[in-house]
Write an enzyme that holds these catalytic residues in place. Structure first.
Site, PDB file in Angstrom:
ATOM      1  N   LEU A  14      -3.696  -3.361 -10.205  1.00  0.00           N
ATOM      2  CA  LEU A  14      -4.267  -2.556  -9.424  1.00  0.00           C
ATOM      3  C   LEU A  14      -3.298  -1.618  -8.586  1.00  0.00           C
ATOM      4  O   LEU A  14      -2.081  -2.382  -7.892  1.00  0.00           O
ATOM      5  CB  LEU A  14      -5.099  -3.571  -8.263  1.00  0.00           C
ATOM      6  CG  LEU A  14      -5.798  -2.620  -6.996  1.00  0.00           C
ATOM      7  CD1 LEU A  14      -7.070  -3.503  -6.427  1.00  0.00           C
ATOM      8  CD2 LEU A  14      -4.995  -2.089  -5.895  1.00  0.00           C
ATOM      9  N   GLU A  76     -10.310  -5.723   2.479  1.00  0.00           N
ATOM     10  CA  GLU A  76     -11.370  -6.739   2.040  1.00  0.00           C
ATOM     11  C   GLU A  76     -12.663  -6.308   1.473  1.00  0.00           C
ATOM     12  O   GLU A  76     -13.086  -6.949   0.849  1.00  0.00           O
ATOM     13  CB  GLU A  76     -11.801  -7.461   3.447  1.00  0.00           C
ATOM     14  CG  GLU A  76     -10.754  -8.340   4.251  1.00  0.00           C
ATOM     15  CD  GLU A  76      -9.741  -7.516   5.032  1.00  0.00           C
ATOM     16  OE1 GLU A  76      -9.908  -6.288   5.167  1.00  0.00           O
ATOM     17  OE2 GLU A  76      -8.680  -8.076   5.471  1.00  0.00           O
ATOM     18  N   TYR A 164       7.623   5.246  10.826  1.00  0.00           N
ATOM     19  CA  TYR A 164       7.719   5.355   9.203  1.00  0.00           C
ATOM     20  C   TYR A 164       8.927   4.077   9.017  1.00  0.00           C
ATOM     21  O   TYR A 164       8.833   3.251   8.194  1.00  0.00           O
ATOM     22  CB  TYR A 164       8.194   6.516   8.798  1.00  0.00           C
ATOM     23  CG  TYR A 164       8.221   6.447   7.041  1.00  0.00           C
ATOM     24  CD1 TYR A 164       7.280   6.307   6.475  1.00  0.00           C
ATOM     25  CD2 TYR A 164       9.428   6.485   6.693  1.00  0.00           C
ATOM     26  CE1 TYR A 164       7.222   6.283   5.073  1.00  0.00           C
ATOM     27  CE2 TYR A 164       9.801   6.487   5.120  1.00  0.00           C
ATOM     28  CZ  TYR A 164       8.486   6.435   4.535  1.00  0.00           C
ATOM     29  OH  TYR A 164       8.785   6.227   3.040  1.00  0.00           O
ATOM     30  N   LYS A 168       8.629   0.471   7.270  1.00  0.00           N
ATOM     31  CA  LYS A 168       9.210   0.058   5.687  1.00  0.00           C
ATOM     32  C   LYS A 168      10.365  -0.949   6.131  1.00  0.00           C
ATOM     33  O   LYS A 168      10.411  -1.793   4.964  1.00  0.00           O
ATOM     34  CB  LYS A 168       9.981   1.299   5.119  1.00  0.00           C
ATOM     35  CG  LYS A 168       8.873   2.460   4.933  1.00  0.00           C
ATOM     36  CD  LYS A 168       7.882   1.875   3.799  1.00  0.00           C
ATOM     37  CE  LYS A 168       7.007   2.918   3.206  1.00  0.00           C
ATOM     38  NZ  LYS A 168       6.152   2.350   2.344  1.00  0.00           N
TER      39      LYS A 168
END
Length: 270
Positions: A14, A76, A164, A168
């Site tokens: 995925l 979910e 950002y 990270k």
């Protein structure tokens, strides 16, 4: 260093943010190694085009699931949709993310909230949702991996991209900790930290002032990840590009105030 070329035939990966850039390249490379795919992004037309390409080129099965991962319950919901179809996942690549450039004082609060939700919230929720089946598959001998895309921004404060860089840094720390927690399984857990990369990232940011250092291609970055995964002892994190690794190393030993001053000057460029 012991390496091998891992085959993902008979497994399913995925990939989030799969409509372009690193996500699309991960899809191409994993399909080339035999993996069936689940492609997730908001742009259904891009996903369908990529799915058609990979089915033709590699004969793999590709499931397209358009989704907006900034929604609080997106992870979910995604896991539930796959479970309803009886689709299990053995490799997860959390690639989706974006950055906002500019002072926090001037940023749209909704954009910052969406950035945190996608870069952190969705990544953690997806990792947790799929981790049991990833670990189970790894213990069963399948080729399995959890790859979370961090950034060289994780290695120092990033003024003008404060949220950002902080997000990270979270991804890097979270993934390294997760690698330790799952060390008794055969699951390969990797934080991948690219530097400036030729993708649509800077189109979304709205400026290339956020780019520091020489650009790499998506192919180079994904190759770095796959080489790390091919190692018998996969590291918990890897930086793509030798120059980026050197820069991150300096950031780790320089006084924090000096690192902050340098990154602030670089990221404030017009």
């Amino acid at each position: 260093m012991v390496t091998m070329t891992m085959t993902y035939r008979g497994t399913r990966a995925l990939i989030t943010g799969a409509s372009s850039g690193l996500g699309a390249e991960f899809a191409r490379r994993l399909a080339g190694r035999g993996a069936d795919l689940v492609l997730v992004a908001r742009r259904a037309d891009r996903l369908e085009a990529l799915a058609a390409e990979l089915k033709t080129a590699h004969g793999v099965t590709v499931t397209v699931l358009p989704a907006d991962l900034t929604a609080p319950d997106a992870a979910e919901s995604l896991h539930g949709r796959l479970a309803e179809r009886g689709i299990a996942v053995q490799t997860l690549v959390n690639n989706a993310g974006f950055g906002v450039h500019g002072p926090v004082l001037e940023a749209e609060p909704g954009a910052l909230a969406a950035e945190i939700q996608l870069n952190i919230g969705a990544l953690v929720a997806l990792s947790r949702a799929f981790l049991p089946e990833l670990v189970s598959a790894a213990r069963g001998g399948a080729s399995t991996a959890l790859v979370n895309v961090a950034s060289t921004a994780a290695y120092q404060p990033t003024p003008m991209m404060a949220v950002y860089g902080a997000s990270k840094a979270f991804v890097l720390s979270f993934t390294e900790a997760l690698a330790w927690e799952t060390r008794e399984s055969r699951l390969k857990v990797l934080a991948l930290s690219p530097g400036a990369t030729r993708t649509e990232f800077f189109d979304v940011v709205g400026t290339e002032a956020a780019a520091v250092g020489s650009y790499q291609t998506s192919e180079q970055v994904v190759e770095t990840a796959l080489r790390a995964l091919d190692r018998r002892r996969t590291p918990a994190s890897v930086i793509s590009g030798r120059a980026n690794a050197v820069t991150a190393g300096f950031a780790g030993v320089m006084p924090r105030s000096a690192t902050l001053a340098v990154s602030g000057r670089l990221l404030a460029r017009d």
